[in-house]
Design a protein around this motif. Structure first.
Motif, PDB file in Angstrom:
ATOM      1  N   SER A 188       2.799  17.296   6.249  1.00 10.37           N
ATOM      2  CA  SER A 188       4.474  17.812   6.569  1.00 10.37           C
ATOM      3  C   SER A 188       4.961  17.045   4.667  1.00 10.37           C
ATOM      4  O   SER A 188       5.854  17.312   4.200  1.00 10.37           O
ATOM      5  CB  SER A 188       5.257  16.770   7.239  1.00 10.37           C
ATOM      6  OG  SER A 188       5.083  15.438   7.636  1.00 10.37           O
ATOM      7  N   GLY A 189       4.267  15.790   4.470  1.00 12.12           N
ATOM      8  CA  GLY A 189       4.743  15.233   3.566  1.00 12.12           C
ATOM      9  C   GLY A 189       6.315  14.225   3.656  1.00 12.12           C
ATOM     10  O   GLY A 189       7.072  13.395   2.672  1.00 12.12           O
ATOM     11  N   THR A 190       5.964  13.826   5.314  1.00  9.27           N
ATOM     12  CA  THR A 190       7.133  12.991   5.640  1.00  9.27           C
ATOM     13  C   THR A 190       6.567  12.095   6.533  1.00  9.27           C
ATOM     14  O   THR A 190       5.642  12.452   7.632  1.00  9.27           O
ATOM     15  CB  THR A 190       8.289  13.091   6.377  1.00  9.27           C
ATOM     16  OG1 THR A 190       8.935  15.263   5.076  1.00  9.27           O
ATOM     17  CG2 THR A 190       9.708  12.689   6.513  1.00  9.27           C
ATOM     18  N   ALA A 191       6.969  10.856   6.537  1.00 12.44           N
ATOM     19  CA  ALA A 191       6.200   9.920   7.556  1.00 12.44           C
ATOM     20  C   ALA A 191       7.231   9.898   8.779  1.00 12.44           C
ATOM     21  O   ALA A 191       8.720   9.759   8.758  1.00 12.44           O
ATOM     22  CB  ALA A 191       5.770   8.522   7.155  1.00 12.44           C
ATOM     23  N   ILE A 192       6.610  11.360   9.396  1.00 11.07           N
ATOM     24  CA  ILE A 192       7.494  10.518  11.014  1.00 11.07           C
ATOM     25  C   ILE A 192       7.346   9.468  11.874  1.00 11.07           C
ATOM     26  O   ILE A 192       5.489   9.700  12.232  1.00 11.07           O
ATOM     27  CB  ILE A 192       7.268  12.351  11.493  1.00 11.07           C
ATOM     28  CG1 ILE A 192       7.618  12.874  10.393  1.00 11.07           C
ATOM     29  CG2 ILE A 192       8.010  12.471  12.588  1.00 11.07           C
ATOM     30  CD1 ILE A 192       7.719  14.441  11.718  1.00 11.07           C
ATOM     31  N   PRO A 193       8.062   8.947  12.458  1.00 11.62           N
ATOM     32  CA  PRO A 193       7.065   7.940  13.128  1.00 11.62           C
ATOM     33  C   PRO A 193       7.407   8.147  14.748  1.00 11.62           C
ATOM     34  O   PRO A 193       7.288   9.143  15.559  1.00 11.62           O
ATOM     35  CB  PRO A 193       8.673   6.777  13.836  1.00 11.62           C
ATOM     36  CG  PRO A 193       9.843   7.685  13.212  1.00 11.62           C
ATOM     37  CD  PRO A 193       9.416   8.808  12.186  1.00 11.62           C
ATOM     38  N   MET A 196       8.350  15.807  19.865  1.00 10.82           N
ATOM     39  CA  MET A 196       8.870  15.241  18.083  1.00 10.82           C
ATOM     40  C   MET A 196       7.435  14.577  17.342  1.00 10.82           C
ATOM     41  O   MET A 196       7.015  14.857  16.473  1.00 10.82           O
ATOM     42  CB  MET A 196       9.518  14.324  18.395  1.00 10.82           C
ATOM     43  CG  MET A 196      11.221  14.816  18.564  1.00 10.82           C
ATOM     44  SD  MET A 196      12.355  13.150  18.989  1.00 10.82           S
ATOM     45  CE  MET A 196      13.752  14.195  19.818  1.00 10.82           C
ATOM     46  N   ASN A 197       6.757  13.739  18.664  1.00  8.24           N
ATOM     47  CA  ASN A 197       5.442  13.100  18.783  1.00  8.24           C
ATOM     48  C   ASN A 197       4.203  14.413  18.335  1.00  8.24           C
ATOM     49  O   ASN A 197       3.506  13.805  16.999  1.00  8.24           O
ATOM     50  CB  ASN A 197       5.319  12.195  19.776  1.00  8.24           C
ATOM     51  CG  ASN A 197       6.045  11.234  20.017  1.00  8.24           C
ATOM     52  OD1 ASN A 197       6.848  10.698  18.936  1.00  8.24           O
ATOM     53  ND2 ASN A 197       5.687  10.417  20.797  1.00  8.24           N
ATOM     54  N   SER A 198       4.177  15.082  18.750  1.00 13.65           N
ATOM     55  CA  SER A 198       3.463  16.607  18.012  1.00 13.65           C
ATOM     56  C   SER A 198       3.579  16.779  16.503  1.00 13.65           C
ATOM     57  O   SER A 198       2.886  17.703  16.508  1.00 13.65           O
ATOM     58  CB  SER A 198       4.057  18.013  18.790  1.00 13.65           C
ATOM     59  OG  SER A 198       4.194  18.419  19.273  1.00 13.65           O
ATOM     60  N   VAL A 203      11.077  12.902  28.234  1.00 14.78           N
ATOM     61  CA  VAL A 203       9.664  12.908  27.571  1.00 14.78           C
ATOM     62  C   VAL A 203       9.480  13.970  27.445  1.00 14.78           C
ATOM     63  O   VAL A 203       8.457  14.185  26.461  1.00 14.78           O
ATOM     64  CB  VAL A 203       8.990  13.314  29.487  1.00 14.78           C
ATOM     65  CG1 VAL A 203       7.574  13.316  29.511  1.00 14.78           C
ATOM     66  CG2 VAL A 203       9.514  12.360  30.520  1.00 14.78           C
ATOM     67  N   HIS A 204      10.044  15.388  27.691  1.00 15.10           N
ATOM     68  CA  HIS A 204       9.580  16.851  26.862  1.00 15.10           C
ATOM     69  C   HIS A 204       9.717  16.509  25.560  1.00 15.10           C
ATOM     70  O   HIS A 204       8.897  16.403  24.754  1.00 15.10           O
ATOM     71  CB  HIS A 204       9.788  17.778  27.566  1.00 15.10           C
ATOM     72  CG  HIS A 204       9.538  18.627  28.479  1.00 15.10           C
ATOM     73  ND1 HIS A 204       9.645  19.590  29.397  1.00 15.10           N
ATOM     74  CD2 HIS A 204       8.810  17.788  29.934  1.00 15.10           C
ATOM     75  CE1 HIS A 204       8.935  19.517  30.850  1.00 15.10           C
ATOM     76  NE2 HIS A 204       8.107  18.355  30.678  1.00 15.10           N
ATOM     77  N   GLU A 205      11.187  16.269  25.117  1.00 18.96           N
ATOM     78  CA  GLU A 205      10.988  15.955  23.533  1.00 18.96           C
ATOM     79  C   GLU A 205      10.720  15.241  22.778  1.00 18.96           C
ATOM     80  O   GLU A 205      10.449  15.543  21.602  1.00 18.96           O
ATOM     81  CB  GLU A 205      13.065  16.207  23.837  1.00 18.96           C
ATOM     82  CG  GLU A 205      13.703  17.097  23.765  1.00 18.96           C
ATOM     83  CD  GLU A 205      13.845  17.959  23.284  1.00 18.96           C
ATOM     84  OE1 GLU A 205      14.095  17.671  21.910  1.00 18.96           O
ATOM     85  OE2 GLU A 205      13.065  18.651  23.215  1.00 18.96           O
ATOM     86  N   THR A 206      10.440  13.912  22.762  1.00 17.11           N
ATOM     87  CA  THR A 206      10.022  13.298  22.867  1.00 17.11           C
ATOM     88  C   THR A 206       8.450  13.099  22.256  1.00 17.11           C
ATOM     89  O   THR A 206       8.134  12.881  21.423  1.00 17.11           O
ATOM     90  CB  THR A 206       9.461  12.152  23.960  1.00 17.11           C
ATOM     91  OG1 THR A 206      11.035  11.157  23.719  1.00 17.11           O
ATOM     92  CG2 THR A 206       8.563  10.688  23.219  1.00 17.11           C
ATOM     93  N   ASP A 207       8.125  14.182  23.058  1.00 17.23           N
ATOM     94  CA  ASP A 207       6.347  14.784  23.101  1.00 17.23           C
ATOM     95  C   ASP A 207       6.769  15.680  22.183  1.00 17.23           C
ATOM     96  O   ASP A 207       5.438  15.687  21.266  1.00 17.23           O
ATOM     97  CB  ASP A 207       5.659  15.088  24.745  1.00 17.23           C
ATOM     98  CG  ASP A 207       5.933  14.502  25.978  1.00 17.23           C
ATOM     99  OD1 ASP A 207       5.533  12.850  25.127  1.00 17.23           O
ATOM    100  OD2 ASP A 207       4.890  14.518  26.847  1.00 17.23           O
TER     101      ASP A 207
END
Length: 435
Positions: A189-194, A180-182, A174-178
């Motif tokens: 960033s110039g990068t499309a991050i899912p 990454m999503n933040s 949960v913590h790592e997913t949050d």
């Protein structure tokens, strides 16, 4: 025919027997308690000073704990709290009795692991934890094994699976997913991050809100805490596979390491991992978080064969991690490729009079060289009795058997512990200071 209902009925029947065994083994309140230690043990076996010197110091300083005196007045008995107070206040020849502990360094983490069931992993973890506590160290043990042998030996039984290593892994997801999503996205960033989405079945567990201390439980030993395990935590391997599918970028193997990084560096001196007899999500978390790898093995050929397979498969698994992740993720105090500060093979259940055991010990030393501990753990009646009663040799009152039998068993573990202590003390020299 036997189905899941049959197995559940057998488990219920076994749980009733477990309750009976606990009543016979532990106190009437079903709680394990730590015995007192005699002045003979404190002076000669713990402080390693002359008994007359110890008694003289007690008599000369009324501020020192006096222990509890037997009715016949021949022996004093001390709690571990009193022993630690004596350790802090007493000096012998102007030398402190406090154990070696470098300042500004975190606790050393030791994983005790092997494939083979019955190799003595839990026995070694239990005895090294108790020996370290008697030596003045503060210890945290982490039980990775769903069999929960170490947890039970430490006196814990009613453990919720959410507060085990499985809970730590799910919390980290949960913590790592949050996290990454933040991260900055698209135009920032110039990068499309899912965006990675976790289902309600994971979010609603509420594990993401648990505090670090929620997983840590006290034991009968005042300077030993535990992250316990339980049989219900066995599904962690299935759950972790599902979790990896939910977030393929999640560095699952670093979950426990990240958790331990959140514990203040000066809370403990030593952190011990008791690993399951397999290479999976739990054991990979243990070895990745460890500074030192201790590998117990029995003295037979099959144990040697299993140990050889274990180190081969562990090498392959760690190699896959090193190639599969480029290191561009937060792992805190650990990094890839994984490197241990030290490695030891420890022979257990050793009988010095057994020709086969001596031959296997020599074979281990010939193959693994200086990584083989010089002091094997001998099999004695006291060791067998300690296993039967879910206790270490250090917990058994020597008056329950002949003193020589008890002392021989303790001496074997003492010698093994001194090597173990040298190992983790040397590892401290290689650990960077904290700011």
């Amino acid at each position: 025919m036997y189905n899941h209902e049959s197995l559940a009925a057998l488990q219920a029947q076994s749980l009733k027997m477990q309750s009976h065994i606990r009543r016979q083994t532990f106190s009437p309140e079903h709680e394990k308690t730590l015995r007192r230690f005699s002045s003979w043990e404190v002076s000669e076996l713990i402080f390693r000073i002359n008994q007359s010197t110890f008694r003289g110091r007690l008599g000369a300083d009324p501020d020192l704990p006096g222990g509890e005196v037997e009715e016949d007045g021949r022996q004093r008995w001390f709690t571990l709290q009193e022993i630690n107070e004596l350790r802090r206040k007493m000096k012998i020849n102007r030398t402190s009795l406090m154990p070696k502990r470098p300042a500004n360094k975190r606790a050393i983490r030791v994983a005790i692991s092997n494939f083979k069931g019955g190799a003595g992993k839990s026995t070694v973890a239990l005895h090294m934890a108790h020996a370290a506590a008697l030596d003045g160290y503060r210890v945290l043990v982490v039980d990775f094994d769903p069999q929960a042998t170490l947890t039970h030996a430490m006196g814990l039984h009613d453990v919720s699976e959410e507060l085990t290593v499985w809970g730590i892994i799910a919390r980290d997801l949960v913590h790592e997913t949050d996290r990454m999503n933040s991260a900055p996205r698209a135009a920032e960033s110039g990068t499309a991050i899912p965006q990675r989405r976790l289902p309600a079945s994971v979010r609603d567990l509420g594990l993401g809100t648990l505090r670090v201390t929620d997983f840590i439980k006290p034991t009968a030993w005042p300077t030993i805490d535990i992250v316990p395990s339980c049989a219900n935590a066995a599904f962690v391997e299935f759950a972790s596979a599902q979790y990896r599918h939910l977030n393929p970028d999640w560095s699952f193997f670093a979950s426990v390491s990240r958790y331990l990084d959140q514990i203040p560096d000066d809370s403990y001196d030593l952190i011990l991992f008791d690993c399951p007899p397999a290479i999976g999500y739990q054991s990979m978390n243990a070895v990745f978080a460890a500074d030192v790898l201790y590998i117990p093995s029995g003295p037979g050929y099959w144990e040697y064969d299993s140990t050889t397979s274990f180190i081969g498969q562990l090498a392959e698994a760690l190699g896959d991690l090193a190639e599969g992740f480029d290191g561009a993720f937060p792992t805190g105090k650990m990094a890839l490729p994984k490197a241990f500060l030290d490695l030891r093979f420890l022979m257990t259940r050793y009988e010095p009079g057994n020709e086969l055991h001596r031959a296997m010990f020599e074979a281990f030393r010939k193959v693994f060289g200086d990584t083989v501990a010089k002091e094997p753990i001998e099999m004695t009646r006291a060791v067998e009795q300690s296993g039967r009663f879910l206790s270490s040799v250090y917990e058994i009152d020597y008056r329950s058997m002949t003193r020589e039998t008890w002392r021989r068993a303790r001496a074997s573990f003492d010698r093994a512990y001194i090597e173990f202590r040298d190992c983790f003390q040397n590892a401290w020299d290689k650990v960077e200071e904290t700011k």
